[in-house]
Scaffold this active site. Sequence first.
Site: not given
Ligand code: PGA
Length: 249
Positions: A9, A11, A95, A97, A167, A173, A213
């Site tokens: 992903n 982003k 997601h 976000e 998630e 993140g 992460s």
């Molecule tokens: P990250 O993001 O690996 O940077 O924690 C995962 C995601 O949001 O899909």
Amino acid sequence: MRKKLLAANWKMHKTPEETLAFFREFLPLVAGHSRDEIVVCPPYTDVHAAIQSAEGSGVAIGVQNVHWKADGAYTGEISAPMLVSLGVTHVIVGHSERRQYFGETDDTVNLRLKTALEAGLTPICCVGEVLEEREAGLCDDVLRRQCVRAFHAISAKKAAKLVVAYEPVWAIGTGKTATPEVAAEAHAVIRSEAAEVFGPEFAVNLRILYGGSVKPDNASSLMAQPEIDGALVGGASLDPKSFTAIVKY
Ligand code: PGA
């Protein structure tokens, strides 16, 4: 057995030029890797470059959102038929976000899922609790609620391509990964909810990814859990070497 799916992903990162550079380095590193499915989900603006680069490589290209209408007066939106016509095969839906910053609700997740499945796309439906919910012991309730609403009025037959990603929001993140055991417990909750909605046979075949992460140094312990069927990787998927290390956990 469920084939693992490793999904990137990206982003809101990378230009088309950077996308071409990524694939130039990444594809030779994963050439011939058939143990797992690999999907890269760049921003819409990189889809063309990604699809051209990945053609014939076995690496699939997805996106990070889709609108639920096929067309119409929806300024700024992108529809499933548009994506399919480009050669996109996967789409991340719901997601955290999107839920946190762009008003995504369980109901719009449900609409997007229905549309994606109808169009023949493989949706990666994201669920996960925030830290306060986990600390209050509400994790299972939250996951069950998100799943029930996301899966509402979708038949097991229609849902055949569905993939779920667990998630935990507190792990995205932040560098804080759920331990493999904590993730596996949450996956079991999601799988039991999928069994309620779609039936036990469906649930046994449902792929549930872990995201939050995931890094080269924790991928193998996460992937060793039988409940964990792959990963949705943000930050660590931007670099070809680090995403390769995860793919080859
Ligand atoms: P990250 O993001 O690996 O940077 O924690 C995962 C995601 O949001 O899909």
